[in-house]
Design a protein around this motif. Structure first.
Motif, PDB file in Angstrom:
ATOM      1  N   MET A 184      51.709  13.393  36.895  1.00 51.37           N
ATOM      2  CA  MET A 184      52.114  12.426  37.911  1.00 51.37           C
ATOM      3  C   MET A 184      52.778  11.199  37.302  1.00 51.37           C
ATOM      4  SD  MET A 184      48.885  12.569  40.529  1.00 51.37           S
ATOM      5  CE  MET A 184      48.431  14.105  41.346  1.00 51.37           C
ATOM      6  N   ILE A 185      52.221  10.713  36.183  1.00 48.28           N
ATOM      7  CA  ILE A 185      52.832   9.532  35.579  1.00 48.28           C
ATOM      8  C   ILE A 185      54.183   9.884  34.952  1.00 48.28           C
ATOM      9  CG2 ILE A 185      50.619   8.405  35.167  1.00 48.28           C
ATOM     10  CD1 ILE A 185      50.850   9.183  32.244  1.00 48.28           C
ATOM     11  N   SER A 186      54.341  11.124  34.505  1.00 45.31           N
ATOM     12  CA  SER A 186      55.657  11.536  34.002  1.00 45.31           C
ATOM     13  C   SER A 186      56.684  11.522  35.126  1.00 45.31           C
ATOM     14  CB  SER A 186      55.571  12.936  33.380  1.00 45.31           C
ATOM     15  OG  SER A 186      54.701  12.960  32.278  1.00 45.31           O
ATOM     16  N   VAL A 187      56.283  11.977  36.321  1.00 49.40           N
ATOM     17  CA  VAL A 187      57.186  11.940  37.476  1.00 49.40           C
ATOM     18  C   VAL A 187      57.528  10.492  37.839  1.00 49.40           C
ATOM     19  CG1 VAL A 187      57.393  12.483  39.933  1.00 49.40           C
ATOM     20  CG2 VAL A 187      56.370  14.147  38.371  1.00 49.40           C
ATOM     21  N   PHE A 188      56.513   9.629  37.850  1.00 45.72           N
ATOM     22  CA  PHE A 188      56.770   8.233  38.207  1.00 45.72           C
ATOM     23  C   PHE A 188      57.661   7.541  37.184  1.00 45.72           C
ATOM     24  CE2 PHE A 188      55.606   3.762  37.506  1.00 45.72           C
ATOM     25  CZ  PHE A 188      56.024   3.225  38.707  1.00 45.72           C
ATOM     26  N   PHE A 189      57.331   7.680  35.903  1.00 46.97           N
ATOM     27  CA  PHE A 189      58.123   7.020  34.877  1.00 46.97           C
ATOM     28  C   PHE A 189      59.563   7.518  34.877  1.00 46.97           C
ATOM     29  CE2 PHE A 189      54.049   6.327  32.222  1.00 46.97           C
ATOM     30  CZ  PHE A 189      53.765   5.194  32.949  1.00 46.97           C
ATOM     31  N   PHE A 245      49.477   6.152  27.547  1.00 42.57           N
ATOM     32  CA  PHE A 245      50.331   5.115  26.975  1.00 42.57           C
ATOM     33  C   PHE A 245      51.463   5.719  26.149  1.00 42.57           C
ATOM     34  CE2 PHE A 245      51.218   1.671  23.897  1.00 42.57           C
ATOM     35  CZ  PHE A 245      51.490   0.651  24.792  1.00 42.57           C
ATOM     36  N   GLY A 246      51.180   6.800  25.416  1.00 46.17           N
ATOM     37  CA  GLY A 246      52.201   7.395  24.559  1.00 46.17           C
ATOM     38  C   GLY A 246      53.354   7.996  25.339  1.00 46.17           C
ATOM     39  N   VAL A 247      53.069   8.633  26.494  1.00 47.95           N
ATOM     40  CA  VAL A 247      54.133   9.202  27.306  1.00 47.95           C
ATOM     41  C   VAL A 247      55.086   8.114  27.790  1.00 47.95           C
ATOM     42  CG1 VAL A 247      54.587  10.323  29.524  1.00 47.95           C
ATOM     43  CG2 VAL A 247      52.851  11.235  28.015  1.00 47.95           C
ATOM     44  N   LEU A 392      57.190  15.501  30.209  1.00 46.55           N
ATOM     45  CA  LEU A 392      56.244  16.612  30.233  1.00 46.55           C
ATOM     46  C   LEU A 392      56.063  17.216  28.843  1.00 46.55           C
ATOM     47  CD1 LEU A 392      57.405  18.368  33.525  1.00 46.55           C
ATOM     48  CD2 LEU A 392      55.369  16.962  33.206  1.00 46.55           C
ATOM     49  N   SER A 393      57.165  17.393  28.120  1.00 50.79           N
ATOM     50  CA  SER A 393      57.076  17.941  26.758  1.00 50.79           C
ATOM     51  C   SER A 393      56.345  16.982  25.832  1.00 50.79           C
ATOM     52  CB  SER A 393      58.480  18.222  26.221  1.00 50.79           C
ATOM     53  OG  SER A 393      59.184  19.090  27.076  1.00 50.79           O
ATOM     54  N   GLY A 394      56.615  15.682  25.988  1.00 46.49           N
ATOM     55  CA  GLY A 394      55.914  14.688  25.178  1.00 46.49           C
ATOM     56  C   GLY A 394      54.428  14.658  25.461  1.00 46.49           C
ATOM     57  N   ALA A 395      54.040  14.796  26.735  1.00 50.41           N
ATOM     58  CA  ALA A 395      52.618  14.829  27.076  1.00 50.41           C
ATOM     59  C   ALA A 395      51.926  16.032  26.445  1.00 50.41           C
ATOM     60  CB  ALA A 395      52.454  14.856  28.593  1.00 50.41           C
ATOM     61  N   LEU A 396      52.606  17.188  26.441  1.00 52.44           N
ATOM     62  CA  LEU A 396      52.038  18.374  25.798  1.00 52.44           C
ATOM     63  C   LEU A 396      51.842  18.151  24.308  1.00 52.44           C
ATOM     64  CD1 LEU A 396      51.269  21.430  25.904  1.00 52.44           C
ATOM     65  CD2 LEU A 396      53.677  21.905  25.398  1.00 52.44           C
ATOM     66  N   LEU A 397      52.858  17.624  23.645  1.00 57.96           N
ATOM     67  CA  LEU A 397      52.754  17.388  22.203  1.00 57.96           C
ATOM     68  C   LEU A 397      51.672  16.368  21.882  1.00 57.96           C
ATOM     69  CD1 LEU A 397      56.423  17.330  20.844  1.00 57.96           C
ATOM     70  CD2 LEU A 397      54.638  19.027  20.414  1.00 57.96           C
ATOM     71  N   ALA A 417      40.849  18.740  26.041  1.00 62.32           N
ATOM     72  CA  ALA A 417      40.946  20.197  25.928  1.00 62.32           C
ATOM     73  C   ALA A 417      42.285  20.582  25.311  1.00 62.32           C
ATOM     74  CB  ALA A 417      40.799  20.846  27.295  1.00 62.32           C
ATOM     75  N   LEU A 418      42.262  21.569  24.415  1.00 60.53           N
ATOM     76  CA  LEU A 418      43.492  22.071  23.826  1.00 60.53           C
ATOM     77  C   LEU A 418      44.257  22.864  24.879  1.00 60.53           C
ATOM     78  CD1 LEU A 418      44.954  22.087  21.085  1.00 60.53           C
ATOM     79  CD2 LEU A 418      43.879  24.282  20.614  1.00 60.53           C
ATOM     80  N   PRO A 419      45.500  22.501  25.199  1.00 63.72           N
ATOM     81  CA  PRO A 419      46.231  23.142  26.304  1.00 63.72           C
ATOM     82  C   PRO A 419      46.289  24.661  26.181  1.00 63.72           C
ATOM     83  CG  PRO A 419      47.422  21.206  25.529  1.00 63.72           C
ATOM     84  CD  PRO A 419      46.290  21.434  24.568  1.00 63.72           C
ATOM     85  N   PHE A 420      46.014  25.330  27.298  1.00 68.15           N
ATOM     86  CA  PHE A 420      46.067  26.783  27.460  1.00 68.15           C
ATOM     87  C   PHE A 420      44.938  27.518  26.741  1.00 68.15           C
ATOM     88  CE2 PHE A 420      50.557  25.519  27.946  1.00 68.15           C
ATOM     89  CZ  PHE A 420      50.815  26.030  29.198  1.00 68.15           C
ATOM     90  N   LEU A 421      44.421  26.990  25.637  1.00 69.44           N
ATOM     91  CA  LEU A 421      43.431  27.719  24.850  1.00 69.44           C
ATOM     92  C   LEU A 421      42.003  27.401  25.255  1.00 69.44           C
ATOM     93  CD1 LEU A 421      45.845  28.476  22.969  1.00 69.44           C
ATOM     94  CD2 LEU A 421      44.282  28.188  21.049  1.00 69.44           C
ATOM     95  N   ALA A 422      41.676  26.135  25.423  1.00 65.26           N
ATOM     96  CA  ALA A 422      40.292  25.727  25.604  1.00 65.26           C
ATOM     97  C   ALA A 422      39.806  26.000  27.023  1.00 65.26           C
ATOM     98  CB  ALA A 422      40.140  24.237  25.271  1.00 65.26           C
ATOM     99  N   LYS A 423      38.482  26.067  27.156  1.00 63.65           N
ATOM    100  CA  LYS A 423      37.872  26.245  28.469  1.00 63.65           C
ATOM    101  C   LYS A 423      38.147  25.019  29.337  1.00 63.65           C
ATOM    102  CE  LYS A 423      33.621  25.209  29.110  1.00 63.65           C
ATOM    103  NZ  LYS A 423      32.146  25.130  29.068  1.00 63.65           N
ATOM    104  N   GLY A 424      38.510  25.263  30.587  1.00 65.54           N
ATOM    105  CA  GLY A 424      38.744  24.164  31.518  1.00 65.54           C
ATOM    106  C   GLY A 424      39.742  24.549  32.588  1.00 65.54           C
TER     107      GLY A 424
END
Length: 452
Positions: A184-189, A245-247, A392-397, A417-424
């Motif tokens: 959502m913040i990526s869309v807003f920014f 903050f980093g995104v 979106l790519s920056g948030a993933l990294l 959580a590690l994206p795609f791998l971890a439980k959640g």
């Protein structure tokens, strides 16, 4: 359209089909190998797992052929392969946790498979309903309002789990709103910077050889800095604050091309982390575990104050015992990590059983997925699409960095959580939403590049 343009479109989907086939075969082989390695026979749910992976790959592929034929051909296979590897690792951990009764950890692989289906269904729904990503630009302030409500909700209505307030309990289910907030913040920014990037690119005073932004334009980054600190203080969620903050700093630099914004952002991040890390007990404990991981094995009276967990030390032992090629899938001891082995410490299982080679392969998959997202941003013609894809790519990294950096001892642990791998379930659904947006932007960008 020209015949050449029409001929190029099917090639993308054929490439995607072959890559999806390879991803499904790798996941099925890993699932079968895990059972053979740990029990000496094929796992009982192999057929169901293989059929589920086939439909998880096939259905979105067919939807892309019809509704987004020019979308990037690598994004969907990469996401499918990472999800399949995550399901294999969770199944492998379930077997060990079932044998280690003292941990009392419930089975996670079957639930994660259900969330995978929900995430893929959400991705398909977005591709069917959102025909033009620029529609999102009309609702950026509504999106940010919802994001702030979700971001602050755990502080007032959430549950305190494992030292942090990042979950909202809904009966038997738990929701981690921070996973959706990053989108959502990526869309807003993206929408905000598209309108205001000229003003933000203005030059201000020069201090110590650095051209700082004007004081009036510093207000947005100062506001975001304060909000991220409030999240860190009230919810004790270091990972979400860093990503949040980093995104914003990444997207600011992308929009204005001014290094001064990056320097201001890094300075504010260091100051905020120093202040909160020295005052908030939970964050201070994570920092002590990062600085002195092996001191947990000292007598209690000789340990640094706030050091109560041996997870950081056990993670280092896991990576060290894995070596280059690892001990083999199913032949490690992830139960020594404890309850976090299938969440933020799932990368230690990769390091121990698949070695440095396996860790590098997994990280390269993340880098490739982010690179395709960045490439989508470069090829997009509209500023909103460019910034959204980069955000979106920056948030993933950033999320991969804070998780992998935490378990390897590079930075303090964050608990994300590690994206795609971890439980959640929340993390998995949010990541598939990100995949859907990148696919839609890439299809729109390629349509505009082709001749008419």
């Amino acid at each position: 359209m020209t015949f050449a343009a029409l001929a190029r479109a099917p090639d993308r989907r054929r490439t995607e089909a072959w890559l999806l086939t390879l991803a499904v075969l790798i996941a099925d082989f890993g699932y079968a190998y895990t059972g053979l390695s740990m029990t000496g026979r094929l796992p009982g749910g192999l057929t169901g797992f293989a059929v589920s992976m086939l439909f998880v790959a096939l259905v979105p592929h067919l939807v892309l052929r019809r509704y987004a034929p020019r979308a990037d051909p690598l994004i969907l296979p990469l996401a499918t392969l990472l999800t399949g590897i995550g399901l294999v690792l969770l199944h492998r951990l379930d077997v060990t946790y079932a044998q280690t009764r003292r941990l009392k950890i419930a089975e996670a692989a079957s639930g994660q498979l259900v969330w995978t289906v929900i995430g893929v269904a959400t991705c398909i729904a977005i591709l069917l309903l959102l025909r033009d990503h620029r529609i999102l630009q009309r609702y950026i302030y509504l999106t940010m309002t919802v994001a702030l409500v979700l971001l602050m909700a755990p502080a007032f209505f959430g549950a305190d789990m494992y030292g942090a307030k990042r979950w909202i309990l809904l009966g038997p289910l738990s929701l981690q709103p921070g996973e959706f907030v990053k989108i959502m913040i990526s869309v807003f920014f993206a929408g905000y910077l598209t309108v205001n990037r000229d003003a933000l690119a203005l030059a201000g005073r020069r201090v110590l050889g650095v051209q700082l932004p004007p004081g009036r334009q510093l207000a947005p980054i100062f506001t975001i800095w304060v909000i991220s600190l409030l999240v860190l203080v009230f919810e004790r969620d270091l990972g979400t604050s860093l990503i949040f903050f980093g995104v914003f700093v990444i997207m600011l630099y992308m929009a204005t091309e001014r290094t001064s914004w990056v320097l201001c952002g890094l300075a504010m991040a260091v100051v905020g982390a120093t202040v909160v890390g020295s005052t908030e007990p939970h964050v201070k404990g994570r920092i002590m575990a990062w600085l002195h991981p092996m001191d947990i094995f000292l007598p209690p009276g000789q340990r640094p104050p706030g050091l109560i967990s041996d997870q950081a030390a056990q993670a280092l032992f896991s990576f060290g015992s894995g070596g280059i090629s690892g001990s083999g899938l199913g032949q490690g001891h992830p139960e020594l990590i404890g309850f976090a082995g299938n969440s933020d410490f799932i990368l230690t299982t990769v390091g121990e059983e698949l070695g440095l080679a396996g860790v590098m392969a997994v990280l390269m998959l993340y880098v490739l997925l982010a690179q395709r997202g960045m490439r989508v941003g470069l090829t997009a013609r509209d500023p909103f699409g460019k910034l959204l894809a980069v955000g979106l790519s920056g948030a993933l990294l950033l999320q991969v960095f804070v998780v992998a950096g935490g378990v390897t001892g590079l930075i303090p642990l964050t608990g994300k959580a590690l994206p795609f791998l971890a439980k959640g379930g929340s993390s998995l659904v949010a990541n598939w939403v990100m995949v859907a947006l990148l696919l839609r932007i890439s299809d729109h960008a390629q349509r505009r590049r082709e001749p008419v």
